[in-house]
Write an enzyme that holds these catalytic residues in place. Structure first.
Site, short mmCIF file in Angstrom:
data_model
loop_
_atom_site.label_atom_id
_atom_site.label_comp_id
_atom_site.label_asym_id
_atom_site.label_seq_id
_atom_site.Cartn_x
_atom_site.Cartn_y
_atom_site.Cartn_z
N ARG A 161 0.80 -1.22 0.00
CA ARG A 161 0.00 0.00 0.00
C ARG A 161 0.84 1.27 0.00
O ARG A 161 0.62 2.16 -0.84
CB ARG A 161 -0.94 0.05 1.22
CG ARG A 161 -2.23 -0.69 1.03
CD ARG A 161 -2.64 -1.36 2.32
NE ARG A 161 -1.69 -2.38 2.66
CZ ARG A 161 -1.74 -3.62 2.17
NH1 ARG A 161 -2.71 -3.98 1.39
NH2 ARG A 161 -0.80 -4.51 2.47
N THR A 162 1.79 1.38 0.92
CA THR A 162 2.51 2.65 1.04
C THR A 162 3.33 2.91 -0.22
O THR A 162 3.31 4.02 -0.78
CB THR A 162 3.42 2.62 2.29
OG1 THR A 162 2.65 2.10 3.38
CG2 THR A 162 3.92 3.99 2.63
N LYS A 196 25.51 -5.00 -2.47
CA LYS A 196 26.99 -5.02 -2.51
C LYS A 196 27.59 -4.41 -1.26
O LYS A 196 28.80 -4.26 -1.16
CB LYS A 196 27.47 -4.23 -3.73
CG LYS A 196 26.99 -4.73 -5.07
CD LYS A 196 27.50 -3.78 -6.16
CE LYS A 196 26.72 -3.95 -7.45
NZ LYS A 196 26.91 -2.79 -8.35
N ARG A 204 11.04 3.89 3.46
CA ARG A 204 10.65 2.88 4.46
C ARG A 204 11.92 2.14 4.87
O ARG A 204 12.72 1.74 4.02
CB ARG A 204 9.62 1.89 3.92
CG ARG A 204 9.41 0.72 4.89
CD ARG A 204 8.19 -0.09 4.61
NE ARG A 204 6.98 0.67 4.90
CZ ARG A 204 5.76 0.15 4.87
NH1 ARG A 204 5.60 -1.12 4.56
NH2 ARG A 204 4.72 0.88 5.14
N HIS A 222 4.52 5.86 11.47
CA HIS A 222 4.03 5.75 10.09
C HIS A 222 3.09 6.95 9.89
O HIS A 222 1.86 6.80 9.84
CB HIS A 222 3.30 4.42 9.91
CG HIS A 222 3.11 4.00 8.49
ND1 HIS A 222 3.27 4.85 7.42
CD2 HIS A 222 2.75 2.80 7.95
CE1 HIS A 222 3.02 4.20 6.29
NE2 HIS A 222 2.71 2.95 6.58
N1 CP Z 1 -0.45 0.04 5.70
C1 CP Z 1 0.77 -0.26 5.22
O1 CP Z 1 1.76 0.37 5.59
O2 CP Z 1 0.79 -1.27 4.32
P1 CP Z 1 2.06 -1.75 3.50
O3 CP Z 1 3.05 -2.34 4.46
O4 CP Z 1 1.57 -2.71 2.48
O5 CP Z 1 2.66 -0.50 2.86
#
Ligand code: CP
Length: 330
Positions: A73-74, A101, A122, A150
């Site tokens: 999603r993110t 590497k 992320r 988040h």
């Molecule tokens: N909600 C969320 O962060 O989903 P993902 O880990 O799929 O990005």
């Protein structure tokens, strides 16, 4: 009473207007203009995004999508958001990049900031986004930093509550599942302190909300209580926010399995809940919400995920709008 004219000759509508006693609407004059199309285009942007101001600057802008942890999603909603705003995306992950590497996090971030106008990061390490922001000359958006935060998820969560219920104030919001490792609930609990809400926490033993989050919420005079079961917490709940037990954060499979299956949302359980309430989940879900519940109108989790695109469009617009040095050229 009115003439709508399409013609291959640029200026034909203007010429017709000079001849006709009735108004002439230009429906496209060759390679010239198509004014009603422009009007409907701007109307569409306003309908879809809510504003036109500040958006056009993402045309020609580049977002670096840097994911040291997996995501559906993110990652995809940030990319969709950037492309819907007219920008483009370069992607980096740990499987296909020179991280394999042994390239350092710092060097990788410097490289990305030379290529892109904004970096979406992320990373499994709490604080990684903050660290990247201190290295990079370009803005860094935190797309989840381990068990830390988040923030864009929290924004889309609050947006979803407002869309679904009409307000956030006055609600009872129950968070259930892995509250220790779940970064979404850490950010959401903090964001909700801006509202008049009551927070309830339900988690397996050892996976309770971190003391730092509890202290923050307390310092904002927001009510919070811990419940031992969903059955106790559910009556009066307006938003049930379910989270996955985060297998990847456990030392062993055995420790993980001890925490699984304790709190499961089923159609039967939900007979104890209000009829006018919603069930949210940041997704992915495993077995904490049975798929049998998906058709219940209170199941808001897929609508919630879709809202991620709109919220991330807004975040990108605001971020690039504030930092753009090329607005005049576009
Ligand atoms: N909600 C969320 O962060 O989903 P993902 O880990 O799929 O990005």
């Amino acid at each position: 009473d009115v003439i709508v004219l399409r013609h291959p000759q640029p200026g034909a509508a203007k010429k017709a207007a000079s001849i006709c006693a009735k108004p002439v609407l230009n429906a496209g004059d060759g390679t010239g203009e198509h004014p009603t199309q422009a009007l409907l285009d701007v109307f569409t942007i306003r309908e879809e995004i809510g504003t036109v101001n500040g958006l056009v600057i993402t045309m020609g802008k580049l977002m670096a999508s840097v994911f040291y942890e997996v995501s559906t999603r993110t990652n995809c909603s940030f990319s969709a958001a950037m492309q819907r705003l007219g920008g483009s995306v370069v992607s980096m992950d740990t499987v296909s990049s020179s991280v394999k590497k042994g390239e350092s996090f710092e060097d990788s971030m410097i490289m990305m900031s030379t290529y892109a106008d904004v970096i979406v990061l992320r990373h499994p390490q709490p604080g990684a986004a903050k660290k990247a922001a201190s290295i990079c000359a370009k803005p860094v958006l935190n797309a989840g930093d381990g068990t830390g935060e988040h923030p864009t998820q929290a924004l889309l969560d609050v947006f979803t509550i407002r869309e679904e219920i009409g307000t956030v104030n006055g609600l009872v919001i129950t968070m259930v599942g892995d509250l220790k490792h779940g970064r979404t609930v850490h950010s959401l609990a903090k964001l909700l302190t801006l509202y008049n809400v009551q927070l309830r926490y339900v988690s397996p033993a050892g996976l309770s909300m971190p003391q730092s989050v509890i202290d923050f919420v307390k310092s904002c005079q927001v009510s919070q209580s811990v419940y031992g079961s969903l059955e106790e917490a559910l009556p009066g709940t307006d938003v049930l926010y379910v989270t996955r037990i985060q297998k990847e954060r456990f030392e062993s499979e055995l420790e993980y399995k001890k925490c699984c299956g304790k709190f499961v949302v089923t159609p039967q359980l939900m007979t104890k809940a209000k009829q006018k309430m919603i069930v949210m989940h940041p997704l992915p879900r495993l077995d904490e919400i049975l798929t049998d519940f998906d058709t219940d109108p209170r199941a808001a989790y897929f609508r919630q995920a879709e809202n991620g695109v709109y919220i991330r469009m807004a975040v990108l617009s605001l971020t690039l709008g504030k930092t753009s040095s090329h607005v005049g050229q576009l």
